[in-house]
Scaffold this motif. Sequence first.
Motif, PDB file in Angstrom:
ATOM      1  N   VAL A 146      -0.986   6.260   0.514  1.00 16.78           N
ATOM      2  CA  VAL A 146      -0.147   5.165   1.555  1.00 16.78           C
ATOM      3  C   VAL A 146      -0.875   5.623   2.768  1.00 16.78           C
ATOM      4  O   VAL A 146      -0.751   6.842   3.431  1.00 16.78           O
ATOM      5  N   ALA A 199       0.055  -1.048   2.861  1.00 15.21           N
ATOM      6  CA  ALA A 199       0.872   0.374   2.870  1.00 15.21           C
ATOM      7  C   ALA A 199       2.325  -0.081   2.203  1.00 15.21           C
ATOM      8  O   ALA A 199       2.665   0.842   1.307  1.00 15.21           O
ATOM      9  N   THR A 200       2.745  -1.242   2.321  1.00  7.81           N
ATOM     10  CA  THR A 200       4.076  -1.653   1.683  1.00  7.81           C
ATOM     11  C   THR A 200       3.884  -1.768   0.222  1.00  7.81           C
ATOM     12  O   THR A 200       4.520  -1.177  -0.681  1.00  7.81           O
ATOM     13  N   VAL A 201       2.630  -2.297   0.051  1.00  8.34           N
ATOM     14  CA  VAL A 201       2.344  -2.519  -1.615  1.00  8.34           C
ATOM     15  C   VAL A 201       2.078  -1.016  -2.320  1.00  8.34           C
ATOM     16  O   VAL A 201       2.669  -0.765  -3.436  1.00  8.34           O
ATOM     17  N   ARG A 219       3.466   1.709  -1.273  1.00 10.41           N
ATOM     18  CA  ARG A 219       4.603   2.355  -1.225  1.00 10.41           C
ATOM     19  C   ARG A 219       5.745   1.604  -2.347  1.00 10.41           C
ATOM     20  O   ARG A 219       6.287   2.538  -3.596  1.00 10.41           O
ATOM     21  N   ALA A 220       5.365   0.414  -2.585  1.00  7.39           N
ATOM     22  CA  ALA A 220       6.314  -0.271  -3.666  1.00  7.39           C
ATOM     23  C   ALA A 220       6.006   0.106  -5.179  1.00  7.39           C
ATOM     24  O   ALA A 220       6.467   0.419  -6.079  1.00  7.39           O
ATOM     25  N   LYS A 227       1.106   0.946   8.071  1.00  3.80           N
ATOM     26  CA  LYS A 227       2.544   0.530   8.079  1.00  3.80           C
ATOM     27  C   LYS A 227       2.436  -0.979   7.835  1.00  3.80           C
ATOM     28  O   LYS A 227       3.380  -1.810   7.938  1.00  3.80           O
ATOM     29  N   ASP A 228       1.361  -1.595   7.450  1.00  3.75           N
ATOM     30  CA  ASP A 228       1.112  -3.040   7.121  1.00  3.75           C
ATOM     31  C   ASP A 228       1.196  -3.296   5.717  1.00  3.75           C
ATOM     32  O   ASP A 228       1.914  -2.666   4.820  1.00  3.75           O
ATOM     33  N   GLU A 229       1.119  -4.566   5.401  1.00  2.23           N
ATOM     34  CA  GLU A 229       1.147  -5.235   3.996  1.00  2.23           C
ATOM     35  C   GLU A 229       0.780  -4.209   2.950  1.00  2.23           C
ATOM     36  O   GLU A 229       1.333  -3.950   1.810  1.00  2.23           O
ATOM     37  N   SER A 270       1.092  -3.849  13.223  1.00  2.56           N
ATOM     38  CA  SER A 270       1.204  -3.466  11.709  1.00  2.56           C
ATOM     39  C   SER A 270       1.064  -4.525  10.635  1.00  2.56           C
ATOM     40  O   SER A 270       1.063  -3.980   9.254  1.00  2.56           O
ATOM     41  N   ARG A 271       1.040  -5.816  11.026  1.00  4.37           N
ATOM     42  CA  ARG A 271       0.666  -6.912  10.257  1.00  4.37           C
ATOM     43  C   ARG A 271      -0.646  -7.008   9.824  1.00  4.37           C
ATOM     44  O   ARG A 271      -1.560  -7.081  10.845  1.00  4.37           O
TER      45      ARG A 271
END
Length: 416
Positions: free
Chosen positions: A182, A189-191, A193-194, A185-187, A4-5
């Motif tokens: 979204v 997707a994190t951005v 969600r943030a 589950k990688d970066e 996921s990275r």
Amino acid sequence: MIRSRLYIKIYLTVLTSLALVVVIIGTMAYVGRFDGESNFADRLNHFVSVMLMEGKDQPERAEMVDRLADALGADIALYDKQGKFLLGAGAWKREPMQMPSQKSSDRLRDFRATLADGTLVKLRLEPPRPPRFNLIFSILAIAAATAVAAYPAVRHLTRRLDLLRLGVEKWGQGDLTARATVIGKDEIATVARAFNEAANRVEALVNSQKSLLANASHELRSPLARLRMACEIFQHNPSDSMRQEIDKNLAELDELVEEILMKSRLGSNQPIATDQIVDLLALAAEEASLVDASIDGDSVTIRGNERYLRRMIRNLLQNAARHGKPPIDVYLSVTGGNVCLTVRDHGNGLKSHEVERIFEPFYRPEGRSEAAGGWGLGLALVAEIARLHHGRAYYSQPEDGGALFCVELPVEATAA
């Protein structure tokens, strides 16, 4: 998880492309080597057999061998059926004791041909190089294969970045309801969600400020209208009663503006110091004396913001004085590390459906006229100040009537 990275995905894409290049180059080199040398060996064998066909006497064959050696740039040696050296040309003019070993950098290759009479011909020469066109074609084929293999992974990443960009641009253009898509589950997707969480907070803050501004404007109209009328009357008929009315309206305006500013600051996430040592019983006694309320309970000292705690107690007492009936009782008790501040009046209390909304800003109960007013910001500030000090505010209905408001605060409250 490793898969996921994002940087792992990019790195694996690069490694896969490099592996594909290696496989293609290796395959083409392997096939080209054997096919090229095999075809060349077959042609060379046929050529030598024709040029040195049987029937030629020894001088003619020696002359032909010399001509072949000059033409091909090769070393040539002939042996009979028993392996006896017959003649040679080039470096093998005389019988070689043994075939010299090749160096890794040497491009010379050894070839063999057998004549019809059984004579063995050994040759050492440099095979012809493949034409430049084949090299260019190979490079283009490798580049095309690498591009095709890398496109799906690259397009997958860039498509998600495009979706994130579109969501951010739409939100930046003023649509506060816009959110980023979204996926995964990688970066990225994190951005996304943030960003969505930040957009939710900003939207809630903007809506809260809009609602506060609209309600505050409405609440300011009544005291301003009364103040204007009292000033006009006072100009024509000065009296102490009109002066008192003017002072009363000015005090109401000042209090409302102060509450609006306090509510705005509490809702702006600005840091507020809550590290002052406050004697809560003494503070409650000072405010209770202004509305003739009785006070009793335990003396307790907590850590907090004195100004905000004073406003919280004042709003509870003023609410009881305006909307309830005397007597008004204030009581402090300490239980299990928490201090409970209760303010009770002996009015009619609240209806069950009003309890859930009692701490909303500017809530006006059903059936209450505009002249009678609503709860304004008073109780809403009570709830927010309690949360600022890691506590809570709630309403309770006593069995013998009246209204009871309680604020629970930790004795060792720290900054929120």
